[in-house]
Enzyme design. Structure first.
Site, mmCIF file in Angstrom:
data_model
loop_
_atom_site.group_PDB
_atom_site.id
_atom_site.type_symbol
_atom_site.label_atom_id
_atom_site.label_comp_id
_atom_site.label_asym_id
_atom_site.label_seq_id
_atom_site.Cartn_x
_atom_site.Cartn_y
_atom_site.Cartn_z
ATOM 1 N N HIS A 75 6.460 22.576 22.629
ATOM 2 C CA HIS A 75 7.562 23.475 22.279
ATOM 3 C C HIS A 75 7.467 23.978 20.848
ATOM 4 C CE1 HIS A 75 10.125 20.337 20.188
ATOM 5 N NE2 HIS A 75 9.542 19.524 21.051
ATOM 6 N N ASP A 77 10.214 25.318 19.190
ATOM 7 C CA ASP A 77 11.459 25.164 18.435
ATOM 8 C C ASP A 77 11.563 23.785 17.795
ATOM 9 O OD1 ASP A 77 11.804 24.116 21.120
ATOM 10 O OD2 ASP A 77 13.947 23.919 20.671
ATOM 11 N N GLU A 129 13.415 23.736 23.752
ATOM 12 C CA GLU A 129 13.337 22.361 24.259
ATOM 13 C C GLU A 129 14.412 21.482 23.638
ATOM 14 O OE1 GLU A 129 12.187 18.122 24.414
ATOM 15 O OE2 GLU A 129 12.459 19.374 22.634
ATOM 16 N N GLU A 130 14.741 21.730 22.393
ATOM 17 C CA GLU A 130 15.712 20.886 21.712
ATOM 18 C C GLU A 130 17.145 21.133 22.173
ATOM 19 O OE1 GLU A 130 14.845 18.491 20.019
ATOM 20 O OE2 GLU A 130 12.941 18.888 19.017
ATOM 21 N N GLU A 153 4.253 16.200 22.889
ATOM 22 C CA GLU A 153 5.284 15.525 22.092
ATOM 23 C C GLU A 153 4.585 14.403 21.340
ATOM 24 O OE1 GLU A 153 8.431 16.111 21.591
ATOM 25 O OE2 GLU A 153 9.054 17.441 23.231
ATOM 26 N N HIS A 331 13.279 14.564 14.170
ATOM 27 C CA HIS A 331 14.586 14.995 13.662
ATOM 28 C C HIS A 331 14.962 14.325 12.343
ATOM 29 C CE1 HIS A 331 15.865 15.765 18.166
ATOM 30 N NE2 HIS A 331 14.664 16.247 17.874
#
Length: 363
Positions: A75, A77, A129-130, A153, A331
Site C-alpha cells: 500500500h 498510503d 489500506e490504513e 507489510e 504508526h
C-alpha cells in the site's frame, strides 16, 4: 540485531542503491490516506523509466500488470504524522532511513517495485489500506486472480506472515426518555456502558491464551447527552472487535448483539480473518530465499488486519505477506528502517519472483 551479527547475509547481499534511492524519494513524498497521488506518481515514473507500462486507476492504485505468475502488492498510503526524512549513518557503517511510511509500508512497497521491474512480474500499489482497504477492494473487483500473491507489510527481512485476524466495526445507538438524575432507571448512556461491559466479559480470556487466538474488544468513540429539545438522552458508541481465524465475523457479531438490552448495533465494516498454510508454493519459496540470503526464516501471525485479508477472501491462490521493517514501529513517532534490511528484502523477493517466473517458463 547488529549488522556485525548478521555477517553471513551482509557478505552475500550488496548495497542496493537503486532500491534505497527509490525508497528515500517515496518516503519524502507524503501520502496519508486519501492523499496518495504524488507518491503514486513517483512509482509510475519509476516503472516508466524502466520501460514498463504503469498508470493510476480510478481509485488511485498504481497498476503495472505483467507476468501474472506472481503479483507483488503493497500500500501507498500511510497514517498521518510528520517525521523528518533523513538517513543516519552509524559508526558501524550501517545507514538508517527515518520517515513516516519507511516501515509501514513504503519499505515493502519500494522493494516490490524494484523487484517487479527486474523480474517482470505484476505489481500493484494500492491506496486506502490504513482506512478501509478501498484500493484492495477495487483491485479484486477489477482484475482476475493471479497465480500467486505476495502482500507487502513489514515482517522483518527474514519473516513470513501467514495469518491475520479479521475485524468487525459497528456503532451502538440508543435513546431513552429524559428524567431527573435521581431516577433508578438506566438512561441511554448507562445502557451503553453496561452493554459494552457485558461484551468485554464475554470475551475475557485466560492470560496465557495467545492474542492471535482471542477476540479483542475496543471502543473507539463515544458520545451522549440530552437531545436539543431536552426530552431524550442519546448515546452512541463506535466499537471494533478483532476476529481470530477460529471464528467468523458473523459469530462475533451475533455474540455482540445477543448482549443488547436496548439499543441497536449498525455494522459498517467487516474483514474476515485469514490463516494460510506454511506449505504453499509461496511460503516454500520464501523459506528457501531467506536461507539463501543467510537468514533463518520465521513464520509469523499478526494480531491486526491487512489487505491480505481482502485478497484471501476474493482470490483462491497461494499467498503470504512479506517486507522489511520492524512492525513494532508501525504508526510510531520513531518509525525508521535500517537500509541493510531493505537490501536483504530485495534480494529475497528477487529470488522468490524468479522462482515463480522460472516455473512459468518451464511450463
Amino acid at each position: 540485531m547488529s549488522d556485525a551479527a548478521e555477517a553471513p547475509a551482509d557478505s552475500q547481499v550488496p548495497v542496493d542503491q537503486e532500491a534505497r534511492d527509490l525508497l528515500e524519494r517515496v518516503v519524502a513524498t507524503p501520502s496519508p490516506s486519501g492523499e496518495e497521488g504524488a507518491a503514486a506518481a513517483e512509482l509510475v515514473e519509476f516503472f516508466e523509466s524502466h520501460g514498463r507500462e504503469a498508470w493510476t486507476d480510478a481509485v488511485g492504485n498504481v497498476r503495472a500488470p505483467a507476468d501474472d505468475s506472481l503479483l507483488l502488492t503493497s500500500h501507498v498510503d500511510t497514517v498521518p504524522g510528520d517525521i523528518p526524512v533523513r538517513v543516519e549513518e552509524h559508526d558501524d557503517g550501517s545507514d538508517v532511513l527515518w520517515g513516516r511510511g519507511s516501515v509501514d509500508a513504503k519499505g515493502p512497497l519500494c522493494a516490490m517495485a524494484v523487484v517487479a521491474v527486474r523480474t517482470g512480474v505484476s505489481f500493484a500499489g494500492v491506496v486506502g489500506e490504513e482506512v478501509d482497504s478501498r484500493g484492495a477492494h477495487h483491485l479484486v473487483a477489477e482484475r482476475d486472480a493471479p497465480d500467486a500473491v505476495v502482500n507487502g507489510e513489514p515482517s522483518g527481512w527474514d519473516g513470513i506472515t501467514l495469518g491475520y485476524r479479521g475485524l468487525t466495526a459497528g456503532r451502538y445507538v440508543h435513546t431513552s426518555e429524559s428524567g431527573h438524575t435521581s431516577r433508578e432507571e438506566a438512561n441511554a448512556i448507562q445502557s451503553a456502558i453496561r452493554w459494552w461491559a457485558r461484551v468485554e466479559d464475554r470475551y475475557e480470556t485466560d492470560e496465557y491464551e495467545p492474542v492471535f487466538e482471542q477476540v479483542t474488544t475496543k471502543p473507539v468513540a463515544m458520545d451522549g447527552g440530552l437531545t436539543e429539545d431536552g426530552l431524550s438522552v442519546e448515546a452512541t458508541m463506535d466499537v471494533q472487535l478483532r476476529v481470530p481465524p477460529a471464528l467468523t465475523v458473523d459469530d462475533v457479531q451475533e455474540t455482540v448483539v445477543s448482549e443488547l438490552a436496548g439499543g441497536t448495533v449498525n455494522w459498517y465494516d467487516e474483514v474476515p480473518p485469514v490463516m494460510v498454510s506454511p506449505r504453499t508454493e509461496v511460503a516454500r519459496a520464501f523459506r528457501v530465499a531467506i536461507r539463501d540470503v543467510g537468514g533463518d526464516p520465521r513464520l509469523l501471525r499478526k494480531t491486526g488486519t491487512s489487505d491480505m485479508n481482502v485478497f484471501a477472501g476474493a482470490w483462491d491462490c497461494p499467498m503470504a505477506t512479506y517486507g522489511p521493517g520492524d512492525s513494532d514501529l508501525d504508526h510510531a513517532p520513531n518509525e525508521h528502517l535500517p537500509l541493510r534490511d531493505l537490501d536483504r528484502a530485495v534480494a529475497v523477493l528477487e529470488r522468490v519472483a524468479s522462482d515463480f517466473t522460472e516455473d512459468e517458463n518451464d511450463d
